[in-house]
Motif scaffolding. Sequence first.
Motif, mmCIF file in Angstrom:
data_model
loop_
_atom_site.group_PDB
_atom_site.id
_atom_site.type_symbol
_atom_site.label_atom_id
_atom_site.label_comp_id
_atom_site.label_asym_id
_atom_site.label_seq_id
_atom_site.Cartn_x
_atom_site.Cartn_y
_atom_site.Cartn_z
ATOM 1 N N ALA A 57 1.333 -0.882 4.160
ATOM 2 C CA ALA A 57 1.692 -1.660 2.971
ATOM 3 C C ALA A 57 0.460 -2.330 2.374
ATOM 4 C CB ALA A 57 2.734 -2.709 3.346
ATOM 5 N N ARG A 58 -0.425 -2.815 3.209
ATOM 6 C CA ARG A 58 -1.646 -3.481 2.723
ATOM 7 C C ARG A 58 -2.499 -2.485 1.933
ATOM 8 N NH1 ARG A 58 -3.148 -4.925 7.239
ATOM 9 N NH2 ARG A 58 -2.080 -6.942 7.296
ATOM 10 N N ASN A 59 -2.647 -1.272 2.472
ATOM 11 C CA ASN A 59 -3.447 -0.252 1.789
ATOM 12 C C ASN A 59 -2.793 0.170 0.468
ATOM 13 O OD1 ASN A 59 -5.318 -0.240 3.857
ATOM 14 N ND2 ASN A 59 -4.292 1.431 4.987
ATOM 15 N N MET A 60 -1.466 0.319 0.473
ATOM 16 C CA MET A 60 -0.771 0.721 -0.755
ATOM 17 C C MET A 60 -0.909 -0.366 -1.819
ATOM 18 S SD MET A 60 2.720 2.403 0.885
ATOM 19 C CE MET A 60 3.377 2.924 -0.704
ATOM 20 N N LYS A 61 -0.832 -1.635 -1.372
ATOM 21 C CA LYS A 61 -0.964 -2.733 -2.333
ATOM 22 C C LYS A 61 -2.349 -2.763 -2.957
ATOM 23 C CE LYS A 61 -0.300 -7.750 -2.700
ATOM 24 N NZ LYS A 61 0.014 -8.993 -1.969
ATOM 25 N N GLN A 62 -3.370 -2.466 -2.132
ATOM 26 C CA GLN A 62 -4.749 -2.450 -2.639
ATOM 27 C C GLN A 62 -4.951 -1.317 -3.644
ATOM 28 O OE1 GLN A 62 -7.141 -2.219 0.897
ATOM 29 N NE2 GLN A 62 -6.947 -4.429 1.365
ATOM 30 N N LEU A 63 -4.169 -0.235 -3.497
ATOM 31 C CA LEU A 63 -4.259 0.891 -4.422
ATOM 32 C C LEU A 63 -3.468 0.641 -5.705
ATOM 33 C CD1 LEU A 63 -3.936 3.859 -1.886
ATOM 34 C CD2 LEU A 63 -5.999 3.125 -3.093
ATOM 35 N N ILE B 42 -0.138 0.249 -5.976
ATOM 36 C CA ILE B 42 1.193 0.854 -5.994
ATOM 37 C C ILE B 42 2.230 -0.250 -6.164
ATOM 38 C CG2 ILE B 42 2.868 2.149 -4.588
ATOM 39 C CD1 ILE B 42 0.476 3.570 -3.300
ATOM 40 N N PRO B 43 3.238 -0.027 -7.019
ATOM 41 C CA PRO B 43 4.254 -1.049 -7.277
ATOM 42 C C PRO B 43 4.941 -1.527 -5.992
ATOM 43 C CG PRO B 43 4.415 0.725 -8.871
ATOM 44 C CD PRO B 43 3.442 1.181 -7.838
ATOM 45 N N VAL B 44 5.339 -2.805 -6.038
ATOM 46 C CA VAL B 44 5.945 -3.416 -4.843
ATOM 47 C C VAL B 44 7.234 -2.705 -4.453
ATOM 48 C CG1 VAL B 44 7.023 -5.520 -3.950
ATOM 49 C CG2 VAL B 44 4.915 -5.652 -5.279
ATOM 50 N N ASP B 45 8.067 -2.320 -5.451
ATOM 51 C CA ASP B 45 9.336 -1.687 -5.113
ATOM 52 C C ASP B 45 9.139 -0.358 -4.395
ATOM 53 O OD1 ASP B 45 8.264 -0.624 -7.454
ATOM 54 O OD2 ASP B 45 10.238 0.022 -8.170
ATOM 55 N N SER C 217 8.940 2.565 0.940
ATOM 56 C CA SER C 217 8.113 3.381 1.823
ATOM 57 C C SER C 217 7.968 2.773 3.222
ATOM 58 C CB SER C 217 6.725 3.579 1.205
ATOM 59 O OG SER C 217 6.822 4.213 -0.038
ATOM 60 N N THR C 218 7.910 1.444 3.291
ATOM 61 C CA THR C 218 7.609 0.798 4.586
ATOM 62 C C THR C 218 8.795 0.063 5.202
ATOM 63 O OG1 THR C 218 6.886 -1.251 3.533
ATOM 64 C CG2 THR C 218 5.229 0.453 3.885
ATOM 65 N N GLY C 219 9.799 -0.243 4.367
ATOM 66 C CA GLY C 219 10.933 -1.012 4.911
ATOM 67 C C GLY C 219 10.685 -2.506 4.955
ATOM 68 N N LEU C 220 9.496 -2.953 4.526
ATOM 69 C CA LEU C 220 9.198 -4.383 4.469
ATOM 70 C C LEU C 220 9.879 -5.003 3.252
ATOM 71 C CD1 LEU C 220 5.368 -4.318 5.314
ATOM 72 C CD2 LEU C 220 7.277 -4.767 6.884
ATOM 73 N N THR C 221 10.049 -6.315 3.321
ATOM 74 C CA THR C 221 10.627 -7.020 2.174
ATOM 75 C C THR C 221 9.525 -7.304 1.155
ATOM 76 O OG1 THR C 221 10.241 -9.233 3.094
ATOM 77 C CG2 THR C 221 12.315 -8.108 3.704
ATOM 78 N N SER C 222 9.946 -7.603 -0.066
ATOM 79 C CA SER C 222 8.976 -7.927 -1.115
ATOM 80 C C SER C 222 8.198 -9.198 -0.753
ATOM 81 C CB SER C 222 9.674 -8.085 -2.471
ATOM 82 O OG SER C 222 10.674 -9.097 -2.384
ATOM 83 N N GLY C 223 8.886 -10.138 -0.101
ATOM 84 C CA GLY C 223 8.237 -11.370 0.323
ATOM 85 C C GLY C 223 7.127 -11.103 1.337
ATOM 86 N N GLU C 224 7.403 -10.215 2.280
ATOM 87 C CA GLU C 224 6.398 -9.871 3.301
ATOM 88 C C GLU C 224 5.181 -9.182 2.634
ATOM 89 O OE1 GLU C 224 9.030 -9.119 7.357
ATOM 90 O OE2 GLU C 224 8.971 -7.546 5.831
#
Length: 303
Positions: A276-282, A284-287, A292-299
């Motif tokens: 999730a950290r790598n996708m966020k750095q790229l 990629i939208p939060v939704d 993809s990861t099953g994490l919550t938007s807050g996490e």
Amino acid sequence: MEELQDKYVRFDWAIKRLLRQKANFDVLEGFLTVFLGEKVTILEILESESNQLSAEDKFNRVDIKARNSKDEIIIIEIQNTRELYNLERILYGVAKAITEHISLGETYYKVKKIYSISVLYFDIGKGNDYLYYGQNHFVGVHTGDHLQVNVKERDAIVSPMPAEIFPEYVLIRVNEFDKVAVTPLEEWMKYLKDGTIRPDTTAPGLSEAREKLKYFSMPPKERMAYDEHLSAVMIQNDVLDSAKLEGKIEGRAEGRAEGRAEGRAEGRDEERFSIARNMKQLGIPVDVIVKSTGLTSGEIETL
């Protein structure tokens, strides 16, 4: 030949088979004299629900109930293995003995003093001694004095101590005894633990036991029954020890399994956070990251 003569039957077997006979009361009286600290004379053996003659009836507990020359009741109980609610059961046995020996309609003056003696071959709890006494005392909270209760007896006012009326408990922790037997008490503890009696003993009851509790003086049929009893004791103790060991092994195995499961779960969680950290750095939208990861938007926002 001397070795054969020096082999004596265990105290639990003696109580069940031999010490109920009036001719052998001197052994029982010696035991009680030593452990109660006063001369005891047995008048009779009383009936109790644990007076079965075979070990199979109530194996874990062997007891004898007797009446002494003071018209007091003495309960001797032997336990080879741990029992749930041990103290509660001892208390119940004492209470039952009290009510058994006072008739309906009699005055409370007729209540008997009860002595409860437990010979224990297991670890009942924490303590540094092998012998414990328990009595009822009413102690002043502020003064520390012991209350004497005034009662009228034969047209006179007397002040008995509560201990003269309330039951007295003796707990004998046989396995905790590890001393050289010098005193009569220690000699009795030695006999209770390993069945040996000194040839020159003068301890009350033990010199008589040397003559009356000899293994090879028993008839062959009685010796066979005694050997089966010893075998049953060993088997039961082995079963209990095995159960304890298996419980410990299972506990450790479950602990390791749980540890591995927790470790794997923690590893998977760390992996999801890393992705999730790598996708966020790229960018990629939060939704999409959530799906993809099953994490919550807050996490994900905290990454």
